[in-house]
Design a protein around this motif. Structure first.
Motif, PDB file in Angstrom:
ATOM      1  N   ILE A  60      37.503  33.868  43.949  1.00 32.47           N
ATOM      2  CA  ILE A  60      36.758  35.028  44.455  1.00 32.47           C
ATOM      3  C   ILE A  60      37.106  35.290  45.917  1.00 32.47           C
ATOM      4  CG2 ILE A  60      34.439  35.878  45.005  1.00 32.47           C
ATOM      5  CD1 ILE A  60      33.446  34.375  42.523  1.00 32.47           C
ATOM      6  N   GLU A  61      37.168  34.233  46.714  1.00 30.79           N
ATOM      7  CA  GLU A  61      37.465  34.407  48.144  1.00 30.79           C
ATOM      8  C   GLU A  61      38.856  34.994  48.361  1.00 30.79           C
ATOM      9  OE1 GLU A  61      34.805  31.028  50.434  1.00 30.79           O
ATOM     10  OE2 GLU A  61      36.771  30.436  49.657  1.00 30.79           O
ATOM     11  N   ALA A  81      35.216  43.596  47.607  1.00 30.75           N
ATOM     12  CA  ALA A  81      34.184  44.250  48.413  1.00 30.75           C
ATOM     13  C   ALA A  81      32.967  43.342  48.543  1.00 30.75           C
ATOM     14  CB  ALA A  81      33.782  45.577  47.763  1.00 30.75           C
ATOM     15  N   PRO A  82      32.366  43.276  49.728  1.00 29.17           N
ATOM     16  CA  PRO A  82      31.175  42.432  49.894  1.00 29.17           C
ATOM     17  C   PRO A  82      30.007  42.975  49.083  1.00 29.17           C
ATOM     18  CG  PRO A  82      31.509  43.828  51.823  1.00 29.17           C
ATOM     19  CD  PRO A  82      32.717  43.999  50.960  1.00 29.17           C
ATOM     20  N   ARG A 106      27.141  46.144  48.740  1.00 32.12           N
ATOM     21  CA  ARG A 106      26.032  46.153  49.701  1.00 32.12           C
ATOM     22  C   ARG A 106      25.410  47.535  49.851  1.00 32.12           C
ATOM     23  NH1 ARG A 106      28.437  42.303  54.579  1.00 32.12           N
ATOM     24  NH2 ARG A 106      28.240  40.317  53.441  1.00 32.12           N
ATOM     25  N   ASP A 107      26.232  48.566  49.999  1.00 37.34           N
ATOM     26  CA  ASP A 107      25.688  49.907  50.202  1.00 37.34           C
ATOM     27  C   ASP A 107      24.857  50.346  49.005  1.00 37.34           C
ATOM     28  OD1 ASP A 107      26.935  49.981  52.629  1.00 37.34           O
ATOM     29  OD2 ASP A 107      28.610  51.241  51.987  1.00 37.34           O
ATOM     30  N   SER A 135      22.808  33.572  47.129  1.00 40.98           N
ATOM     31  CA  SER A 135      24.113  33.431  46.485  1.00 40.98           C
ATOM     32  C   SER A 135      25.203  33.889  47.449  1.00 40.98           C
ATOM     33  CB  SER A 135      24.173  34.276  45.208  1.00 40.98           C
ATOM     34  OG  SER A 135      25.470  34.264  44.655  1.00 40.98           O
ATOM     35  N   PRO A 136      26.324  33.167  47.515  1.00 37.00           N
ATOM     36  CA  PRO A 136      27.405  33.578  48.418  1.00 37.00           C
ATOM     37  C   PRO A 136      28.200  34.779  47.912  1.00 37.00           C
ATOM     38  CG  PRO A 136      28.066  31.645  47.172  1.00 37.00           C
ATOM     39  CD  PRO A 136      26.628  31.904  46.823  1.00 37.00           C
ATOM     40  N   PHE A 137      28.088  35.093  46.613  1.00 33.21           N
ATOM     41  CA  PHE A 137      28.850  36.195  46.035  1.00 33.21           C
ATOM     42  C   PHE A 137      27.964  37.018  45.099  1.00 33.21           C
ATOM     43  CE2 PHE A 137      31.856  32.529  46.337  1.00 33.21           C
ATOM     44  CZ  PHE A 137      32.610  33.005  47.405  1.00 33.21           C
ATOM     45  N   PRO A 138      28.343  38.281  44.843  1.00 34.11           N
ATOM     46  CA  PRO A 138      27.597  39.099  43.875  1.00 34.11           C
ATOM     47  C   PRO A 138      28.105  38.851  42.455  1.00 34.11           C
ATOM     48  CG  PRO A 138      29.297  40.428  44.908  1.00 34.11           C
ATOM     49  CD  PRO A 138      29.389  39.061  45.535  1.00 34.11           C
ATOM     50  N   PHE A 139      27.570  37.833  41.797  1.00 30.68           N
ATOM     51  CA  PHE A 139      28.019  37.486  40.454  1.00 30.68           C
ATOM     52  C   PHE A 139      27.498  38.476  39.413  1.00 30.68           C
ATOM     53  CE2 PHE A 139      28.241  33.305  42.591  1.00 30.68           C
ATOM     54  CZ  PHE A 139      29.559  32.982  42.298  1.00 30.68           C
TER      55      PHE A 139
END
Length: 431
Positions: free
Chosen positions: A132-133, A138-139, A181-182, A203-207
């Protein structure tokens, strides 16, 4: 004969970490160190750091601190907590009829079912983070909304962003949303206007969102190279909506988790409807999934639930009650009972010792297995590093065993059984 209720083991996902509970278990159960030592070999392989040094240092970390570190730290900490708790339960004689993972927890469930080794399970988690990284996606973020899935899907349609999606349906009044995020900020603003409460997910990511679609084939390819073994216990997937099958390519299916939702409430209803699934034990940090089970099934079902790596209001580990209720120490015939009673409880009568063994026998058996494994491993290392062998005249007391660890274990058992402070049981006291 009345059929016993099935035991469903639940392996939690994002946010399921309790540093204080893990530290307490680390002091009491040697399995914690063993599991995290194995995970350390993988964290060094992938990230050149020992996870154990983060978790078991002078300061006990909580989830917020783990999330402030590199992404792999929180993910492997959650995974390791579940596998360590599972090992303790298994050593104590507890068994589960079905294993169920919630998102990240599905990896731990598959490892508990022996589809992968503990180390390869950690590699799956590490690959999950790295893939993923490296995609430069996109965040995004994840948040729980206090509304059912249908209402949340209608809200998502209103926002009109194809990357915004339902990530998890936990119960009828909690649905998790994941996305850019938006788009998430818009969804949360609309939710608040509609009177829907919201809470961020740690969570570090949007799973479970199309954002991660580019990572799916890469991750599947990496996991597909690992050694996959037959499942020893059935595993039900809330993502797939079915049990894993013998011919499933687990790498491909785990990769689909990136973009498919977790239908936890549907899974609980299905398992409960299959039979007498009225006992649920949460294997890992905190006690979130067991609470969700109660909300899914409603007050009429009254399921029995246990947590493991969580601390109650009295400061006691959930593991203590789980082992006492679900563990099955070896049954003792009269001769073995007398022999063990002479060692562990010479002043107890037969009935009292039977009660003592029912409460703590699983822990004693688990400790014995752990020490035997360490003893054998030490001997296998070769000359100069081997554990001491027994003399010809018989075994020496404490050979191959750490006296302090055994003394601490026995002291805790006596203190709990006799309801005296542990300080009373000094090394020179007659037990």
């Amino acid at each position: 004969m009345v059929e016993r209720a099935k035991v469903i083991a639940l392996f939690p996902g994002q946010g399921a970490f309790d540093g204080a509970a893990l530290a307490a278990a680390y002091r009491e159960y040697p399995q914690i160190k063993r599991v995290f030592d194995e995970i350390d070999t993988v964290s060094r392989e992938f990230f050149s750091r020992d996870l154990s040094k983060v978790l078991f240092g002078d300061v006990t970390p909580e989830m917020e601190k783990l999330l402030a570190d590199d992404a792999w730290v929180s993910q492997l900490a959650i995974y390791g907590s579940s596998l360590a708790a599972w090992q303790i339960l298994a050593d104590g004689g507890a068994e589960a009829d079905v294993l169920v993972g919630h998102s990240l927890g599905e990896i731990a469930a598959l490892v508990a079912a022996q589809a992968f080794s503990v180390a390869d399970g950690a590699r799956i988690v590490a690959h999950r983070v790295q893939v993923i990284e490296r995609q430069g996606l996109a965040p995004g973020r994840m948040a729980a909304l206090s509304a059912d899935g249908d209402r949340v899907r209608a809200l998502i349609d209103l926002i009109g962003d194809e990357l915004l999606s339902v990530a998890t349906e936990n119960h009828d009044t909690q649905t998790v949303v994941s996305g850019p995020r938006d788009a998430m900020e818009k969804a949360l603003a609309v939710s608040r206007q509609l009177g829907i409460s919201t809470a961020d997910i740690s969570s570090p990511f949007p799973f479970h969102t199309p954002i991660l679609a580019p990572a799916v084939p890469v991750f599947a390819g990496l996991v597909g190279k690992l050694d996959q073994r037959p499942l020893r216990t059935p595993v039900y997937s809330p993502v797939l909506g079915r049990y894993y099958e013998p011919d499933d390519a687990l790498g491909e299916l785990l990769a689909e988790h990136f973009v498919k939702p977790v239908r936890f409430s549907a899974a609980v209803r299905h398992l409960h409807g299959e039979g007498r699934a009225e006992r649920f034990v949460e294997v890992g940090g905190k006690a979130v999934l067991t609470k969700l089970v109660g909300k899914v099934l409603g007050s009429g079902a009254r399921p029995a639930t246990w947590s493991t790596l969580s601390l109650g209001g009295d400061g006691k580990l959930g593991l203590t009650a789980a082992l006492a209720d679900l563990g099955t120490p070896a049954e003792l015939d009269e001769g073995k009972a007398r022999t063990l009673a002479a060692v562990f409880a010479p002043d107890a009568g037969a009935a009292e010792f039977a009660e003592f063994w029912a409460a703590f026998g699983g822990q004693l058996v688990g400790l014995g297995k752990e020490r035997l494994a360490e003893f054998r491993a030490g001997r296998a290392q070769g000359a100069g590093q081997a554990a001491p062998r027994a003399a010809a005249t018989g075994p020496k007391p404490g050979a191959g065993v750490e006296r302090g660890a055994v003394a601490d274990a026995i002291r805790s058992i006596y203190a709990a059984a006799l309801e005296y402070p542990e300080e009373v049981f000094t090394e020179d006291v007659l037990l």
